[in-house]
Design a protein around this motif. Structure first.
Motif, PDB file in Angstrom:
ATOM      1  N   UNK A 120       0.841  -1.193   0.000  1.00  0.00           N
ATOM      2  CA  UNK A 120       0.000   0.000   0.000  1.00  0.00           C
ATOM      3  C   UNK A 120       0.879   1.246   0.000  1.00  0.00           C
ATOM      4  N   UNK A 121       0.545   2.198  -0.854  1.00  0.00           N
ATOM      5  CA  UNK A 121       1.260   3.471  -0.875  1.00  0.00           C
ATOM      6  C   UNK A 121       0.339   4.579  -0.385  1.00  0.00           C
ATOM      7  N   UNK A 122       0.899   5.497   0.395  1.00  0.00           N
ATOM      8  CA  UNK A 122       0.219   6.770   0.640  1.00  0.00           C
ATOM      9  C   UNK A 122       1.145   7.830   0.091  1.00  0.00           C
ATOM     10  N   UNK A 123       0.700   8.567  -0.918  1.00  0.00           N
ATOM     11  CA  UNK A 123       1.624   9.525  -1.522  1.00  0.00           C
ATOM     12  C   UNK A 123       1.014  10.915  -1.601  1.00  0.00           C
TER      13      UNK A 123
END
Lengths: 174, 527
Positions: A120-123
């Motif tokens: 999972x990415x939070x960008x």
């Protein structure tokens, strides 16, 4: 700043809004999406406007043949399109899956089970950071939908969603 | 720099500030990246070589390029952190565009440590967390000290612990066993499937290469002035243009026909030969075995290949055939498996032909071993809406009528423009066939999708192997109330076009109910 453990109650409230002829109610994305999208399009249109202005000043062609459409396009993308696009985004957190709905003319409705999320990415881009929103991206092993983005969530909400989904990955395997 | 934490007993708090990559790594990546700077620097120097201030500008360019490169590497180093958490590895990166990635331990299939020459001099290594399946990179730390790399690898092994360790070991074997030296510990069992020379020949004939055909036609088109007759004079060929027909007598018509016939036969023979040679080169000695580690395939005449495909990594099976070979009951079979299984294809699609030409019974026997039951093709019943396949007419019709109108009014070839109508007919027939052959069927735990009328494919996948489900609509399909369903499959694709929206939703719901019962980590485990 990333590693804060948000309480479960910090998860965004599933309140309303977009009825799309299905039984679930979708949570809208953060309204700060609109200014951020506007700024994004504005930055994108700058080179086009400059280019067409140069053509206009050089008077190589009929007056306004390039700059008028470019301006119309800019006005549409910056002022009219973002709110419409915003209204078409929505998501629903189920107990074991997330559903992400977007688009009107090109509509898509994607369901990703938590049990299939790889990472999972939070960008955040610079503009997003200024407005305090973030994009959550789910990666799956499938060739289609190998990454599924959910843009413009309040940064805390994006982190909370990530924690929720990650917790499921842990639990499902036990 | 790197905090020394005992392997296995990491306190989550200790990692709260995150860890940085090795500072020396900036230097290593700077040196590794130097070749990329050579050309811009040379170009810059070339540009200013005759300027008055060249003696100042040249060092300035050099300094700017080298310093800039070093500066940005340093900048991204300062903005890079990784955290070894309780449940996941987190990587934060990006100078302006920040990304925080979370990779749960459950998903890490393999930790690889790579040492490129320069990094090796500095005693550094590049750690790569592989989560398997997906397209693109997962998580890379370049560079960390070798000790840190080893520590991370050990740590992840410990974290995955228990029954997980076994899986990791199995997976590692599977990855390594991907090519060549597949060990044959057991006495060799009889193969599941072989291609004898007879079949090779038949397959060669079916592989009749239309490509060489097209190439030769193109060549003929270019050099047709060498031929004693006009190859493309269709009116003469068919003898329907009375004006022209009257100028030729029967003898010359026969001679022309004979020459054309001979040329055609020649082309066909060449096409056949190409197909047969290609097939024999690729499939000679084809042999599929069931080994301890999975399916083992050996084939090839000049280049021998030997591939092992672990059964549990097979995501779906596809039976394929063509309209002609189907009459004789011939089918082919391929496995769609997790990307990264094969060293041959680094593209997203990864599939292995496990039976190039076989009867249905033989195909079914192989799929049974792979744990997928293929139904008789006739049993697959659900079909999309015909209108979806005819949508292309919306573009073809205006195009053809426009072209016809242009020809009619602007040239004197008005009547011949009617031939363009043939295009519409061809398109319509092809659309009808596509529609007839596009079928799907949900059957308990499986989903079957069939498509194509020329290259016919029937894909069967266990629903639990699906990764995601998406419904999409374009402007036209939206107006018609139709949609397309995309099911995410690792290593391949599975989509059902042209079905009503409600039906699409029903499929997604049904598949999803099956998916959520099993976690991905359980999915590709060796059982």
């Amino acid at each position: 700043m990333i590693d804060a453990e948000p309480a479960a109650s910090a998860a965004p409230e599933i309140s309303s809004i977009i009825a799309l002829g299905d039984d679930e109610t979708l949570t809208p994305i953060d309204p700060r999406d609109i200014p951020v999208t506007r700024i994004g399009y504005a930055i994108m249109m700058v080179p086009l406007i400059i280019g067409t202005m140069v053509l206009e000043i050089a008077q190589l062609t009929i007056a306004g043949i390039f700059i008028v459409p470019a301006l119309i396009l800019s006005v549409y993308l910056i002022f009219i399109f973002p709110p419409r696009q915003y209204r078409r985004w929505g998501y629903h957190m189920g107990s074991d899956r997330i559903r992400i709905v977007r688009g009107y003319l090109f509509y898509s409705d994607t369901v990703v089970p938590f049990g299939r999320v790889q990472h999972i990415d939070v960008s955040q881009g610079p503009v997003e950071r200024r407005y305090g929103i973030a994009t959550l991206t789910l990666h799956t092993a499938g060739n289609h939908n190998s990454s599924v983005p959910l843009p413009s969530l309040a940064h805390e909400d994006a982190l909370a969603l990530r924690e929720t989904i990650r917790a499921h990955i842990k639990r499902d395997t036990l | 720099m790197v905090q020394s934490v005992e392997a296995g007993g990491v306190q989550p708090d200790a990692a709260l500030d995150g860890e940085r990559l090795s500072l020396l790594g900036i230097l290593a990546s700077f040196i590794t990246g130097l070749p990329n700077l050579v050309f811009p620097i040379l170009a810059g120097i070339f540009g200013v070589r005759s300027a008055d201030a060249a003696h100042i500008l040249v060092p300035a360019i050099l300094g700017l390029a080298l310093g800039g490169s070093l500066f940005f590497r340093w900048l991204s180093w300062t903005r890079f952190r990784y955290y070894v958490g309780v449940e996941d590895i987190r990587i934060e990166s990006g100078i302006l565009f920040r990304t925080a990635r979370s990779i749960p331990y459950e998903r890490i299939q393999d930790v690889s440590i790579e040492q490129k020459p320069v990094a090796r001099i500095f005693g550094l290594g590049e750690v790569n967390f592989e989560t398997g399946g997906g397209v693109g990179e997962d998580g890379t730390l370049s560079y960390v000290t070798l000790a840190e790399a080893e520590r991370l690898r050990e740590l992840i092994k410990t974290r995955k612990s228990g029954q997980e360790t076994e899986t990791a070991a199995q997976t590692a074997v599977a990855v390594e066993g991907g090519i060549a030296n597949a060990p044959s510990l057991l006495p060799e069992q009889p193969p599941i499937f072989v291609m004898d020379n007879n079949r090779l020949l038949i397959l060669g004939i079916y592989s009749f290469s239309l490509v060489i055909f097209a190439v030769l036609f193109g060549v003929l088109n270019q050099f047709d002035w060498l031929l004693p007759f006009d190859l493309w004079d269709w009116t003469a060929w068919l003898g329907i243009a009375e004006k022209r027909g009257a100028t030729f007598n029967d003898m010359s018509m026969a001679a022309r026909a004979a020459a054309a016939f001979a040329a055609l036969i020649g082309l066909i023979l060449l096409g056949l030969a190409t197909g047969i040679v290609q097939t024999i080169l690729r499939e000679y000695g084809f042999r599929l075995d069931r080994t301890e580690k999975g399916f083992r395939r050996r084939r090839g005449l000049l280049t021998l290949t030997d591939v092992v495909m672990p059964v549990h990594r097979v995501q779906a099976v596809t039976a394929f055939t063509g309209p002609i070979r189907k009459w004789s009951g011939w089918y082919g079979l391929k496995f769609i498996s997790l990307a990264g299984d094969s060293s041959a294809s680094d593209k997203g699609e990864s599939n292995h032909v496990v039976a190039p030409l076989a009867y249905w019974d033989e195909i079914a026997a192989i799929t049974d071993i792979a744990g997928v039951s293929l139904p008789e093709p006739k049993r697959i019943l659900q079909r999309g809406r015909l209108i979806y396949w005819l949508n292309g007419l919306l573009f073809v019709l205006p195009l053809v009528t426009g072209a016809m109108a242009a020809l009619f009014f602007l040239t004197d070839a008005g009547i011949q423009a009617a031939w363009l109508l043939l295009l519409i007919a061809i398109f319509t027939v092809s659309a009808l066939l596509q529609w007839r052959f596009s079928l799907y069927w949900l059957d308990g735990d499986y989903i079957y999708v069939r498509h194509g009328w020329w290259n016919q494919n029937l894909t069967a996948a266990a629903q639990v192997k699906i990764q995601s489900a998406e419904i999409s609509q374009g402007p036209i399909t939206k107006a018609q109330g139709l949609c397309k369903v995309h099911l995410g499959l690792a290593g391949g694709s599975l989509s059902i076009p042209g079905i009503p929206l409600a039906e699409g939703r029903a499929i997604c719901r049904a598949v999803m109910e099956n998916i959520v019962t099993v976690d991905y980590s359980e999915l590709n485990r060796h059982l």
